[in-house]
Design a protein around this motif. Structure first.
Motif, PDB file in Angstrom:
ATOM      1  N   PHE A  52       5.958   9.189 -12.328  1.00 25.31           N
ATOM      2  CA  PHE A  52       6.193   7.835 -11.819  1.00 25.31           C
ATOM      3  C   PHE A  52       6.130   7.821 -10.297  1.00 25.31           C
ATOM      4  O   PHE A  52       5.447   6.992  -9.684  1.00 25.31           O
ATOM      5  N   ARG A  53       6.840   8.756  -9.685  1.00 26.39           N
ATOM      6  CA  ARG A  53       6.886   8.842  -8.221  1.00 26.39           C
ATOM      7  C   ARG A  53       5.508   9.161  -7.653  1.00 26.39           C
ATOM      8  O   ARG A  53       5.089   8.573  -6.656  1.00 26.39           O
ATOM      9  N   ARG A  54       4.802  10.086  -8.298  1.00 32.86           N
ATOM     10  CA  ARG A  54       3.489  10.489  -7.808  1.00 32.86           C
ATOM     11  C   ARG A  54       2.504   9.329  -7.856  1.00 32.86           C
ATOM     12  O   ARG A  54       1.683   9.157  -6.953  1.00 32.86           O
ATOM     13  N   GLN A  55       2.577   8.528  -8.885  1.00 35.11           N
ATOM     14  CA  GLN A  55       1.687   7.374  -8.998  1.00 35.11           C
ATOM     15  C   GLN A  55       1.887   6.418  -7.824  1.00 35.11           C
ATOM     16  O   GLN A  55       0.922   5.910  -7.238  1.00 35.11           O
ATOM     17  N   HIS A  56       3.132   6.188  -7.469  1.00 36.85           N
ATOM     18  CA  HIS A  56       3.433   5.275  -6.363  1.00 36.85           C
ATOM     19  C   HIS A  56       3.031   5.889  -5.010  1.00 36.85           C
ATOM     20  O   HIS A  56       2.523   5.178  -4.132  1.00 36.85           O
ATOM     21  N   LEU A  57       3.257   7.186  -4.854  1.00 38.92           N
ATOM     22  CA  LEU A  57       2.864   7.845  -3.605  1.00 38.92           C
ATOM     23  C   LEU A  57       1.346   7.876  -3.440  1.00 38.92           C
ATOM     24  O   LEU A  57       0.832   7.677  -2.339  1.00 38.92           O
ATOM     25  N   ASP A  58       0.640   8.126  -4.532  1.00 38.78           N
ATOM     26  CA  ASP A  58      -0.826   8.214  -4.458  1.00 38.78           C
ATOM     27  C   ASP A  58      -1.448   6.887  -4.029  1.00 38.78           C
ATOM     28  O   ASP A  58      -2.437   6.871  -3.287  1.00 38.78           O
ATOM     29  N   ARG A  59      -0.880   5.783  -4.477  1.00 42.40           N
ATOM     30  CA  ARG A  59      -1.401   4.470  -4.088  1.00 42.40           C
ATOM     31  C   ARG A  59      -1.334   4.301  -2.568  1.00 42.40           C
ATOM     32  O   ARG A  59      -2.278   3.802  -1.944  1.00 42.40           O
ATOM     33  N   ILE A  60      -0.241   4.755  -1.979  1.00 40.94           N
ATOM     34  CA  ILE A  60      -0.096   4.662  -0.530  1.00 40.94           C
ATOM     35  C   ILE A  60      -1.017   5.646   0.182  1.00 40.94           C
ATOM     36  O   ILE A  60      -1.709   5.293   1.140  1.00 40.94           O
ATOM     37  N   ALA A  61      -1.048   6.883  -0.298  1.00 42.94           N
ATOM     38  CA  ALA A  61      -1.844   7.925   0.355  1.00 42.94           C
ATOM     39  C   ALA A  61      -3.327   7.574   0.393  1.00 42.94           C
ATOM     40  O   ALA A  61      -4.016   7.836   1.393  1.00 42.94           O
ATOM     41  N   GLN A  62      -3.842   6.997  -0.658  1.00 45.60           N
ATOM     42  CA  GLN A  62      -5.262   6.652  -0.721  1.00 45.60           C
ATOM     43  C   GLN A  62      -5.644   5.642   0.353  1.00 45.60           C
ATOM     44  O   GLN A  62      -6.743   5.718   0.932  1.00 45.60           O
ATOM     45  N   ARG A  63      -4.763   4.709   0.635  1.00 41.23           N
ATOM     46  CA  ARG A  63      -5.059   3.695   1.662  1.00 41.23           C
ATOM     47  C   ARG A  63      -4.871   4.257   3.066  1.00 41.23           C
ATOM     48  O   ARG A  63      -5.664   3.977   3.962  1.00 41.23           O
ATOM     49  N   VAL A  64      -3.835   5.039   3.253  1.00 42.75           N
ATOM     50  CA  VAL A  64      -3.562   5.605   4.575  1.00 42.75           C
ATOM     51  C   VAL A  64      -4.685   6.554   4.989  1.00 42.75           C
ATOM     52  O   VAL A  64      -5.015   6.661   6.181  1.00 42.75           O
ATOM     53  N   ALA A  65      -5.292   7.231   4.035  1.00 44.65           N
ATOM     54  CA  ALA A  65      -6.361   8.189   4.334  1.00 44.65           C
ATOM     55  C   ALA A  65      -7.538   7.534   5.046  1.00 44.65           C
ATOM     56  O   ALA A  65      -8.299   8.205   5.752  1.00 44.65           O
ATOM     57  N   LYS A  66      -7.687   6.234   4.898  1.00 46.81           N
ATOM     58  CA  LYS A  66      -8.812   5.517   5.517  1.00 46.81           C
ATOM     59  C   LYS A  66      -8.494   5.013   6.920  1.00 46.81           C
ATOM     60  O   LYS A  66      -9.368   4.456   7.598  1.00 46.81           O
ATOM     61  N   LEU A  67      -7.256   5.211   7.376  1.00 47.41           N
ATOM     62  CA  LEU A  67      -6.861   4.740   8.700  1.00 47.41           C
ATOM     63  C   LEU A  67      -7.378   5.669   9.794  1.00 47.41           C
ATOM     64  O   LEU A  67      -7.390   6.888   9.629  1.00 47.41           O
ATOM     65  N   ALA A  68      -7.775   5.091  10.904  1.00 54.45           N
ATOM     66  CA  ALA A  68      -8.122   5.886  12.086  1.00 54.45           C
ATOM     67  C   ALA A  68      -6.836   6.227  12.833  1.00 54.45           C
ATOM     68  O   ALA A  68      -5.821   5.520  12.699  1.00 54.45           O
ATOM     69  N   PRO A  69      -6.815   7.323  13.614  1.00 54.29           N
ATOM     70  CA  PRO A  69      -5.611   7.684  14.374  1.00 54.29           C
ATOM     71  C   PRO A  69      -5.087   6.541  15.237  1.00 54.29           C
ATOM     72  O   PRO A  69      -3.876   6.391  15.426  1.00 54.29           O
ATOM     73  N   SER A  70      -5.987   5.729  15.731  1.00 56.27           N
ATOM     74  CA  SER A  70      -5.584   4.613  16.596  1.00 56.27           C
ATOM     75  C   SER A  70      -4.909   3.489  15.818  1.00 56.27           C
ATOM     76  O   SER A  70      -4.342   2.570  16.413  1.00 56.27           O
ATOM     77  N   ASP A  71      -5.012   3.544  14.492  1.00 57.57           N
ATOM     78  CA  ASP A  71      -4.420   2.504  13.653  1.00 57.57           C
ATOM     79  C   ASP A  71      -2.996   2.828  13.226  1.00 57.57           C
ATOM     80  O   ASP A  71      -2.432   2.142  12.370  1.00 57.57           O
ATOM     81  N   ARG A  72      -2.417   3.864  13.817  1.00 59.10           N
ATOM     82  CA  ARG A  72      -1.058   4.253  13.453  1.00 59.10           C
ATOM     83  C   ARG A  72      -0.051   3.703  14.480  1.00 59.10           C
ATOM     84  O   ARG A  72       0.037   4.215  15.593  1.00 59.10           O
TER      85      ARG A  72
END
Length: 366
Positions: free
Chosen positions: A177-197
């Protein structure tokens, strides 16, 4: 007298340890990387952190019956949450006490409690010599971690508790359950540029004293910020998991997002209060007062309304996925507009927790 008691218990433990057959034992690897032999059927464990009780309540219908001893560190779970546990499991009142991971390890208290396994915190707990003494007395020591490296160690720690208490299936269900929720976030964050943090300042135990400011460094809550696509300004100067920043540094960085943590333990100090026992209006009013302190009030994050509060009891335990999702919506509101931490908490309460989390877990000023 204490020394005599210790010697008797130690002698008895040595005899019992000699009688345990390999067939009645199992092996696990703890979070210090140690191979530990534990009884195949564990009846009682001791814990050195009250938050481990919350973890147990995810995988056991009656988490209290597994306790040979606990530290009675009620402040770590909150008075209201403790009252909920006692109301449902009155036996908690009479569970023997051992030392908290926040203090020095008490060998004699654990020996007196005589758990089948002593479950202790990474970064504290017994010394190697004390661990050896417990082992000689027939009490294996297992280290787990919901604090120093939460993303690395949460799943493994819950699985260990599951193995010790026969709750493997429930532990695996929650990990998924926890992994499913974390993966949803990780997949989107992976597309961010360093300047977008965005830069983020997290003030732990906000308002606990006049000194500024408790902050995560590398590890601990800083991992949550990094994971959801923020930049923790504390990690730029603090090398340990937690430490202190001076207000001049915070002002010089002028973070884009301000997050405070608090709870009932800050009521007397006039700090941030929220979590179990507090409604939404009280929590928001408390946050509004906290951000008016000198130095904090002039931050851009406060002036723009990007100021938020989180119940400290929602972190450092497996239900931290709720905190992770709250962080995500605060730091990247557009990217995570479909993420609903309230719904996630409701699912955890319904499907897993023996004692549901109640109260206002988070708040904001925008």
């Amino acid at each position: 007298m204490k020394t005599s008691l210790y010697r008797v218990l130690l002698a008895c433990g040595l005899v019992l340890a000699a009688l345990v057959s390999p067939a009645g034992a199992a092996e696990l690897t703890d979070l210090n990387g140690r191979k530990v032999t534990v009884p195949d059927q564990v009846r009682k464990i001791s814990i050195d952190d009250g938050r481990f009780l919350v973890a147990l309540s995810l995988i056991q219908a009656d988490p209290v019956k597994w306790l040979a001893a606990w530290p009675r560190d009620v402040h770590r779970i909150g008075d209201a949450t403790y009252a909920q546990f006692v109301a449902k499991f009155p036996a908690l009142r009479s569970v023997p006490q051992v030392a908290s991971s926040a203090g020095s390890f008490n060998l004699e208290a654990v020996l007196s409690a005589a758990p089948d396994v002593a479950v202790v915190s990474v970064g504290s707990g017994p010394t190697e010599a004390q661990t050896a003494q417990l082992k000689a007395a027939g009490i294996p020591v297992v280290f787990i971690d919901f604090f120093d490296n939460p993303f690395k160690n949460q799943d493994a720690s819950l699985r260990i508790l599951g193995q010790l208490t026969g709750g493997q299936a429930k532990a695996e269900a929650y990990v998924a359950f926890r992994r499913q929720h974390l993966d949803r976030i990780a997949q989107r964050v992976a597309k961010l540029a360093p300047s977008d943090r965005p830069t983020v300042f997290l003030e732990a135990h906000a308002g606990i004293s006049k000194d500024c400011c408790n902050s995560p460094g590398k590890g601990n809550m800083g991992e949550y910020i990094d994971f959801v696509g923020g930049h923790n300004i504390g990690a730029d100067v603090l090398k340990a998991p937690v430490g202190k920043l001076n207000i001049e540094y915070v002002i010089s960085r002028d973070p884009q997002v301000y997050i405070a943590t608090g709870g009932a333990h800050l009521e007397k100090a006039g700090g941030l209060v929220l979590g179990a026992g507090y409604d939404a209006a009280r929590a928001r009013a408390s946050l509004a007062a906290i951000v008016q302190r000198q130095g904090i009030a002039q931050l851009s994050a406060v002036k723009s309304g990007n100021s938020f509060g989180l119940a400290h009891q929602l972190i450092n335990s497996p239900i931290d996925i709720v905190a992770v999702e709250a962080f995500a919506t605060w730091i990247h509101p557009a990217l995570f507009k479909d993420v609903d931490p309230a719904r996630t908490l409701a699912e955890i309460n319904q499907q897993f927790l023996a004692v549901p989390y109640q109260g206002t877990g988070w708040t904001g000023l925008k």
